[in-house]
Motif scaffolding. Structure first.
Motif, PDB file in Angstrom:
ATOM      1  N   ILE A 178       6.754  13.045   0.790  1.00 32.16           N
ATOM      2  CA  ILE A 178       7.173  11.950   1.673  1.00 32.16           C
ATOM      3  C   ILE A 178       6.452  10.691   1.219  1.00 32.16           C
ATOM      4  CG2 ILE A 178       7.115  11.025   4.026  1.00 32.16           C
ATOM      5  CD1 ILE A 178       7.611  13.798   5.069  1.00 32.16           C
ATOM      6  N   LEU A 179       7.245   9.667   0.954  1.00 33.77           N
ATOM      7  CA  LEU A 179       6.712   8.393   0.448  1.00 33.77           C
ATOM      8  C   LEU A 179       6.726   7.357   1.571  1.00 33.77           C
ATOM      9  CD1 LEU A 179       5.954   6.698  -2.199  1.00 33.77           C
ATOM     10  CD2 LEU A 179       8.335   6.027  -2.191  1.00 33.77           C
ATOM     11  N   LYS A 180       5.564   6.726   1.775  1.00 33.75           N
ATOM     12  CA  LYS A 180       5.496   5.639   2.760  1.00 33.75           C
ATOM     13  C   LYS A 180       4.927   4.413   2.052  1.00 33.75           C
ATOM     14  CE  LYS A 180       4.996   8.401   6.933  1.00 33.75           C
ATOM     15  NZ  LYS A 180       4.121   8.813   8.044  1.00 33.75           N
ATOM     16  N   VAL A 181       5.442   3.272   2.414  1.00 31.35           N
ATOM     17  CA  VAL A 181       4.954   2.026   1.835  1.00 31.35           C
ATOM     18  C   VAL A 181       4.609   1.073   2.965  1.00 31.35           C
ATOM     19  CG1 VAL A 181       5.504   0.061   0.342  1.00 31.35           C
ATOM     20  CG2 VAL A 181       6.454   2.315  -0.182  1.00 31.35           C
ATOM     21  N   VAL A 182       3.412   0.501   2.885  1.00 30.19           N
ATOM     22  CA  VAL A 182       3.029  -0.501   3.878  1.00 30.19           C
ATOM     23  C   VAL A 182       3.111  -1.863   3.218  1.00 30.19           C
ATOM     24  CG1 VAL A 182       1.165  -1.374   5.343  1.00 30.19           C
ATOM     25  CG2 VAL A 182       1.511   1.099   5.097  1.00 30.19           C
ATOM     26  N   ILE A 183       3.827  -2.787   3.858  1.00 33.32           N
ATOM     27  CA  ILE A 183       3.936  -4.149   3.335  1.00 33.32           C
ATOM     28  C   ILE A 183       2.745  -4.915   3.898  1.00 33.32           C
ATOM     29  CG2 ILE A 183       5.354  -6.241   3.279  1.00 33.32           C
ATOM     30  CD1 ILE A 183       7.825  -4.424   3.541  1.00 33.32           C
ATOM     31  N   THR A 240      -2.536   5.845  -2.355  1.00 30.82           N
ATOM     32  CA  THR A 240      -2.720   5.768  -3.796  1.00 30.82           C
ATOM     33  C   THR A 240      -2.638   4.303  -4.222  1.00 30.82           C
ATOM     34  OG1 THR A 240      -1.725   6.231  -5.945  1.00 30.82           O
ATOM     35  CG2 THR A 240      -0.258   6.326  -4.057  1.00 30.82           C
ATOM     36  N   SER A 241      -3.399   3.961  -5.258  1.00 30.58           N
ATOM     37  CA  SER A 241      -3.354   2.571  -5.742  1.00 30.58           C
ATOM     38  C   SER A 241      -2.224   2.404  -6.753  1.00 30.58           C
ATOM     39  CB  SER A 241      -4.684   2.196  -6.393  1.00 30.58           C
ATOM     40  OG  SER A 241      -4.896   3.078  -7.487  1.00 30.58           O
ATOM     41  N   GLN A 242      -1.580   3.516  -7.081  1.00 32.77           N
ATOM     42  CA  GLN A 242      -0.491   3.471  -8.055  1.00 32.77           C
ATOM     43  C   GLN A 242       0.752   2.849  -7.444  1.00 32.77           C
ATOM     44  OE1 GLN A 242      -0.746   4.431 -11.334  1.00 32.77           O
ATOM     45  NE2 GLN A 242      -2.886   4.557 -10.694  1.00 32.77           N
ATOM     46  N   GLN A 243       1.517   2.167  -8.301  1.00 31.59           N
ATOM     47  CA  GLN A 243       2.811   1.671  -7.838  1.00 31.59           C
ATOM     48  C   GLN A 243       3.936   2.332  -8.627  1.00 31.59           C
ATOM     49  OE1 GLN A 243       0.926  -2.566  -6.657  1.00 31.59           O
ATOM     50  NE2 GLN A 243       3.137  -2.633  -6.979  1.00 31.59           N
ATOM     51  N   ARG A 244       3.547   3.182  -9.578  1.00 29.79           N
ATOM     52  CA  ARG A 244       4.520   4.044 -10.249  1.00 29.79           C
ATOM     53  C   ARG A 244       4.159   5.460  -9.811  1.00 29.79           C
ATOM     54  NH1 ARG A 244       4.424   3.433 -16.282  1.00 29.79           N
ATOM     55  NH2 ARG A 244       6.246   2.103 -16.007  1.00 29.79           N
ATOM     56  N   ILE A 245       5.026   6.077  -9.054  1.00 24.58           N
ATOM     57  CA  ILE A 245       4.719   7.389  -8.475  1.00 24.58           C
ATOM     58  C   ILE A 245       5.650   8.444  -9.051  1.00 24.58           C
ATOM     59  CG2 ILE A 245       4.420   8.652  -6.303  1.00 24.58           C
ATOM     60  CD1 ILE A 245       2.813   6.156  -6.188  1.00 24.58           C
ATOM     61  N   GLU A 260       0.880  -1.165   0.000  1.00 22.41           N
ATOM     62  CA  GLU A 260       0.000   0.000   0.000  1.00 22.41           C
ATOM     63  C   GLU A 260       0.917   1.214   0.000  1.00 22.41           C
ATOM     64  OE1 GLU A 260      -3.976   0.146   2.212  1.00 22.41           O
ATOM     65  OE2 GLU A 260      -2.568   1.205   3.526  1.00 22.41           O
ATOM     66  N   VAL A 261       0.715   2.103  -0.948  1.00 18.96           N
ATOM     67  CA  VAL A 261       1.611   3.249  -1.098  1.00 18.96           C
ATOM     68  C   VAL A 261       0.907   4.525  -0.653  1.00 18.96           C
ATOM     69  CG1 VAL A 261       2.997   4.570  -2.738  1.00 18.96           C
ATOM     70  CG2 VAL A 261       2.718   2.105  -3.058  1.00 18.96           C
TER      71      VAL A 261
END
Lengths: 280, 255
Positions: free
Chosen positions: A100-105, A88-93, A80-81
C-alpha cells in the motif's frame, strides 16, 4: 484483480498527460498536468517516456493498493512517501504485490504518481487528461476505483529535471493583450502588493485576494484565453487561468505568467502569497 | 532576443498583432461583433490551416489566436509572414464561397421549454409568434467556447432579447436551446446555466469520439425548425440505434 486499487480517496485525483491539444476552437480546454516539472520527474523516476499519463493528486493523495509489482515514480513540491506505513526517502519505489502506497503532500498543492510502463487508459481526442466540467477523459478517481497497467517498456535513469524554487513568491509575468488598459494607479496596485491565494482556486483558475486593482469597466466581447492568463474582472481581484479554464473569456487579460513561473504558481496553497513581477 | 509585448499595428492590415505569451500571438480586428470581420477571420484561419509552424488556432468574434509549435523569438519576422499570408488569402478569395447551413430541429413543447412562458409574457408574444421569430433568421456561428461544442451565434431577432437569469439553474439539460441577452445558443451538454430555455434539440452537438468532434463549426450558418414531441423522440431513438443520417441536417449554402 486490477493492478492498482484506490483504497482511500484523495481530495481531487485525476489522470493527466500533456493535454488535449488542437481542439481549443471547439471549446475543448487543453487540460493536462499543472506542474510540468514534477510530472516530468515522476515519469522519469518511473522509467516512462515524457508525456506518459499519470495520476495528479491535489492536497491529499489517495492511498493506492498494488496487486501487481510495479516501479512507481512520485514527485511534487515536497512529498513524503510511505510504503506499508514505512516512511521512505525514495521517490522511485519498487512496489510489490499487496503493498500500500501513501503519499503526503508536505508542501505545495499537487503531486504526481507515475506508474512504470504506463496505465491502460482510453483516450478522448488524443488525450487521457480529465477535464472536470465537461467530464472529457472521465471522472476523478475515488475510493474503490481501479486501474490497469500497460506494461510498456521502462528505462530507469536519474536524469531528473531541476525543480524550480517553489518557495519563490515573485511570479514572473509578461504583459497581456489588455495590459495597456491599466492606469498607472492600477499598475501600482498590481505589482506592489502581495496577493493571497484563495481557497476558491481549482484547476480552472488560481483565485487571488487582495487590495482590489482598479479596472475601468468596459464592455469586452468574449475573446480567446490561454492557461497562464491573468484576468482582471471589475471587482479588481485578479485570477490566473489554469489548464482547465474555459477557452473564451470576457475579462481583461492583463498579464501572462511566464512558463518558468507556472509550476511555482500552481503549487501555491490557499493562504500563501504571490507577487507579480514583470519579466525584464 | 526579447519579445516586445505591445500591440503591433501594421500598415495595410485590418488587424493588430500582440504576442500572447511566448508561444502564441493574437490578431485583433476592430473590436465589434460584425459578420464581415468574422468571415474574414474564418477565411484566414482556413488559409493558414496547412502552415507547418502553427499548432492550432482559435477564431473569435473579432480576433484570431494562433498557437505556435515553437517559442516565438522574432515578432517582426512573424508579422512579415502573416502579412504575406493575409495578402495571399485576399488575392485568391472567391466571392461566391459556399458555406454550410445546418438545419437544427427544435421542440418547443412545454416539457422542454422551461422559460418559454416567461418569455411570452415578457415580450407579449404568442407561442406561434415566438416560434416564428426564433426560426426565421439564418444565424451566423461566430465562434465556439465556454463548453466543448458550444456555439456563439448571432442573428437573434431583438424581439426575443431576454437577459440571463439572475440566479442560474443548477442544471440545464443537454440540447437545451436558449437565449441570453441577444445571444442564441444551444447547450451541448448538461451543466449549470443562466440561459432562458425555450426548447430542446435532439441533435447532439459534440462527439468526443469523432474528429472534428462537432457538428457545427465557426463560420457555418444555422437555421432552427420546429418539430413536435413525436419527431423529437423518433430522432432520439435513431441516434440511440446509430441510425441517424447526420448528413440530412446540413446543406451547402450561398449568401
Amino acid at each position: 484483480m486490477a493492478a492498482i486499487e484506490i483504497v482511500k480517496s484523495g481530495i481531487y485525483t485525476t489522470v493527466q498527460d500533456e493535454g488535449r491539444i488542437g481542439y481549443l476552437k471547439y471549446g475543448v480546454s487543453h487540460s493536462g498536468y499543472l506542474d510540468v516539472i514534477a510530472a516530468a520527474n515522476a515519469n522519469i523516476l518511473a522509467g516512462n517516456p515524457p508525456g506518459t499519463p499519470l495520476i495528479e493528486c491535489t492536497y491529499k493523495a489517495p492511498a493506492l493498493k498494488f496487486h501487481e509489482a510495479c516501479v512507481v515514480g512520485i514527485a511534487g513540491a515536497s512529498v513524503e512517501v510511505m510504503v506499508n506505513e514505512q516512511i521512505t526517502s525514495q521517490q522511485r519505489i519498487f512496489v510489490e504485490k499487496d503493498d500500500i502506497l501513501k503519499v503526503v503532500i508536505n508542501r505545495g498543492v499537487r503531486c504526481y504518481i507515475a506508474l512504470g510502463g504506463g496505465l491502460k487508459l482510453a483516450t478522448t481526442l488524443g488525450s487521457a487528461s480529465v477535464h472536470g466540467i465537461s467530464q472529457l477523459g472521465g471522472k476523478p478517481k475515488e475510493n474503490g476505483c481501479t486501474m490497469e497497467l500497460l506494461h510498456g517498456e521502462t528505462h530507469l535513469t536519474n536524469a531528473l529535471v531541476h525543480p524550480p524554487d517553489y518557495s519563490r513568491i515573485q511570479i514572473k509575468v509578461f504583459p497581456g493583450p489588455e495590459f495597456h488598459r491599466l492606469t498607472k494607479k492600477a499598475k501600482e496596485k498590481l505589482f506592489d502588493q502581495a496577493f493571497v491565494v484563495s481557497s476558491d482556486s481549482n484547476r480552472m483558475a488560481c483565485m487571488l485576494d487582495g487590495d482590489p486593482v482598479p479596472m475601468k469597466s468596459y464592455k469586452m466581447i468574449s475573446s480567446p484565453v490561454l492557461p497562464g492568463t491573468v484576468q482582471l474582472p471589475s471587482d479588481g481581484k485578479p485570477m490566473v487561468l489554469l489548464n482547465d479554464c474555459q477557452t473564451m473569456g470576457g475579462y481583461s487579460r492583463v498579464l501572462m505568467v511566464c512558463p518558468e513561473a507556472y509550476p511555482v504558481l500552481v503549487q501555491k496553497r490557499p493562504g500563501e502569497n504571490i507577487t507579480f513581477q514583470l519579466a525584464e | 532576443m526579447m519579445l516586445e509585448f505591445k500591440w503591433h499595428n501594421i500598415k495595410d492590415l485590418p488587424f493588430a498583432v500582440f504576442p500572447y505569451g511566448e508561444f502564441a500571438f493574437l490578431l485583433q480586428w476592430e473590436e465589434k461583433i460584425d459578420m464581415a470581420i468574422n468571415e474574414e477571420i474564418i477565411a484566414l484561419q482556413e488559409h493558414l490551416a496547412e502552415n507547418e509552424h502553427i499548432l492550432e488556432m482559435v477564431p473569435a468574434y473579432a480576433s484570431l489566436l494562433i498557437l505556435y509549435k515553437r517559442r516565438i523569438t522574432n515578432i517582426e519576422l512573424l508579422i512579415q509572414e502573416i502579412y504575406q499570408e493575409y495578402r495571399g488569402m485576399k488575392k485568391k478569395s472567391q466571392p461566391n464561397q459556399s458555406l454550410t447551413l445546418h438545419r437544427i430541429p427544435v421542440c418547443y413543447d412545454l416539457i422542454f421549454s422551461e422559460d418559454l412562458d416567461l418569455l411570452m409574457k415578457e415580450k407579449q408574444l404568442s407561442l406561434e409568434e415566438v416560434i416564428h421569430i426564433h426560426t426565421q433568421p439564418i444565424y451566423h456561428v461566430y465562434m465556439m467556447g465556454f463548453l466543448p461544442g458550444f456555439m456563439y451565434m448571432g442573428g437573434l431577432d431583438p424581439r426575443l432579447e431576454m437577459e440571463r437569469k439572475t440566479t442560474p439553474r443548477q442544471r440545464v439539460e443537454k440540447g437545451a436551446v436558449g437565449i441570453a441577452g441577444l445571444q442564441a445558443g444551444i447547450y451541448p451538454m448538461e451543466c449549470p446555466g443562466g440561459w432562458n430555455v425555450i426548447g430542446r434539440t435532439p441533435l447532439p452537438l459534440f462527439f468526443p469520439d469523432k474528429n472534428p468532434p462537432v457538428l457545427v463549426e465557426a463560420g457555418d450558418k444555422v437555421k432552427f425548425y420546429k418539430i413536435d414531441k413525436d419527431e423529437y423522440f423518433k430522432i432520439k431513438e435513431k441516434i440511440l440505434n446509430d441510425q441517424l443520417e447526420y448528413e440530412k441536417f446540413k446543406e451547402k449554402w450561398q449568401p
